[in-house]
Structures are given as C-alpha cells and as structure tokens.
Motif scaffolding. Sequence first.
Motif, PDB file in Angstrom:
ATOM      1  N   ASN A  78       2.100 -17.144  14.502  1.00 12.54           N
ATOM      2  CA  ASN A  78       1.686 -17.100  15.902  1.00 12.54           C
ATOM      3  C   ASN A  78       0.948 -15.792  16.211  1.00 12.54           C
ATOM      4  O   ASN A  78      -0.134 -15.800  16.809  1.00 12.54           O
ATOM      5  N   ASP A  79       1.530 -14.664  15.822  1.00 10.88           N
ATOM      6  CA  ASP A  79       0.921 -13.367  16.123  1.00 10.88           C
ATOM      7  C   ASP A  79      -0.390 -13.185  15.366  1.00 10.88           C
ATOM      8  O   ASP A  79      -1.356 -12.630  15.895  1.00 10.88           O
ATOM      9  N   GLU A  80      -0.438 -13.678  14.126  1.00  7.53           N
ATOM     10  CA  GLU A  80      -1.679 -13.607  13.345  1.00  7.53           C
ATOM     11  C   GLU A  80      -2.801 -14.345  14.065  1.00  7.53           C
ATOM     12  O   GLU A  80      -3.931 -13.852  14.156  1.00  7.53           O
TER      13      GLU A  80
ATOM     14  N   ASP B 285       7.409 -18.109  11.474  1.00  8.01           N
ATOM     15  CA  ASP B 285       6.796 -18.714  12.665  1.00  8.01           C
ATOM     16  C   ASP B 285       6.162 -17.650  13.568  1.00  8.01           C
ATOM     17  O   ASP B 285       5.046 -17.829  14.070  1.00  8.01           O
ATOM     18  N   LEU B 286       6.869 -16.550  13.773  1.00  5.49           N
ATOM     19  CA  LEU B 286       6.319 -15.470  14.595  1.00  5.49           C
ATOM     20  C   LEU B 286       5.085 -14.850  13.934  1.00  5.49           C
ATOM     21  O   LEU B 286       4.113 -14.521  14.613  1.00  5.49           O
TER      22      LEU B 286
ATOM     23  N   CYS C 156       2.365  -8.663   9.217  1.00  2.00           N
ATOM     24  CA  CYS C 156       3.244  -8.794   8.057  1.00  2.00           C
ATOM     25  C   CYS C 156       4.654  -9.163   8.480  1.00  2.00           C
ATOM     26  O   CYS C 156       5.160  -8.656   9.483  1.00  2.00           O
ATOM     27  N   ALA C 157       5.278 -10.030   7.700  1.00  2.00           N
ATOM     28  CA  ALA C 157       6.682 -10.394   7.916  1.00  2.00           C
ATOM     29  C   ALA C 157       7.487  -9.934   6.719  1.00  2.00           C
ATOM     30  O   ALA C 157       7.069 -10.120   5.576  1.00  2.00           O
TER      31      ALA C 157
ATOM     32  N   SER D  93       9.570  -7.755  16.059  1.00  2.00           N
ATOM     33  CA  SER D  93      10.703  -8.669  16.133  1.00  2.00           C
ATOM     34  C   SER D  93      11.833  -8.011  16.919  1.00  2.00           C
ATOM     35  O   SER D  93      11.881  -6.793  17.057  1.00  2.00           O
ATOM     36  N   ASP D  94      12.734  -8.839  17.421  1.00  2.00           N
ATOM     37  CA  ASP D  94      13.846  -8.333  18.228  1.00  2.00           C
ATOM     38  C   ASP D  94      14.801  -7.491  17.386  1.00  2.00           C
ATOM     39  O   ASP D  94      15.269  -7.934  16.332  1.00  2.00           O
TER      40      ASP D  94
END
Length: 190
Positions: free
Chosen positions: A32-34, A28-29, A20-21, A107-108
């Motif tokens: 990619n992670d999905e 984008d992350l 989830c974002a 995330s950072d």
Amino acid sequence: MGLLDAFRKDEVAGTKVLVCAMGAQHEDLRKNDERIYRRFYPQTTSFVATAIAELRNVLKGSYDIVHLLADVDAQGSLTDVAGTKMTGAELLQICVEAGTKLIWIASDNFADPYNAGFKTKGLKLNVILTERRLGPNCSLFIDSLLTKLSSGESFSKAWNVVSKPEGKSVQPDVPHTITTLGRGTVVLRP
C-alpha cells in the motif's frame, strides 16, 4: 560547518525512495505505502528483508527516503527470525552514513521502545517514529505529505502543515508519531 554552509540550499532532485518491510507480516502495508510513494517518486524501490544482514545491505543503497515497516522490541531494537538484532541507534547511524534525509518507521510501535533505542539528538536526519497509523487514514496522510514534498516544499514546512491541519482542534487523520526534524530544510523533488 562553515558560515556559508548555513546558507547552502539542501535540495535533492531525483529523490530515491526505499519502501521496506522487515518480515512478511508487514507485506500488505508495504504494498500500500509503495503504491503511494510511486505516484510521487518514480525512483521508488520496494524490498522485503527477512534478515538483519539484508536490511543493513539495502540501507546502504543511498536512499534519500527510507520508509520502513518493522516491529521494535522493548529495548528499541529490530529483530529478525533468527534472533539477530539491530538497535534503533545503529539503524539511524547507517541511514546518516548512507546520506538518507528521512527515515520513517511506519508500523505501529509503542513510544517507550522508541525512546529506549532511537537516539536522534544531534543527527542530521529527519526521523518519524509511528506509534499508531490509524488504519486507512495513514494512507491519506502519506499522500498529503508527499504531495507537498514533491512539489518543492521543505520537509519541516510540509510536515507542519499536514500534521497540524488549520482550523482542526482534533486531527483524526494524523497518525500518532514521534518526530525529529534534524534536516528540516531539505527539499525532496522527484
């Protein structure tokens, strides 16, 4: 917790994953992670939350792994575009109540906000709080970790092997994280 509970195996078959974002800035992350999670866990759901209320609702879906990309503010809270907040402690409690075994803020974010809002002591939950992903190296790290987890290794064993590669005094491929193993013996099978 009774005496026999200490010997009961904590194993999940058919692990459900939520990638989830919180907001479009992590799109984008998330994609990619999905992609990486789907290779190992067919029951992977992907979601972009634009509001804290949406995030609260999706987290109640009884996911075993929650992989969340979100910005954490100085007080240790997540905030949506309308200004609605959810503290890190609230997020962790929702995950515990939903039966989540692992939550990874991927995330950072800086360590101080994590320390301010994410109180993990005593929670039966594995928590990974990412300080620095280290770019594409994080994808390799996630892949290595999921390889071990999906093959039946406990979370604590898989994490220790992947996060501290043998024979390497410096680990350039390992993201910088704050990790709490509140449920380290859990096995997360596909």
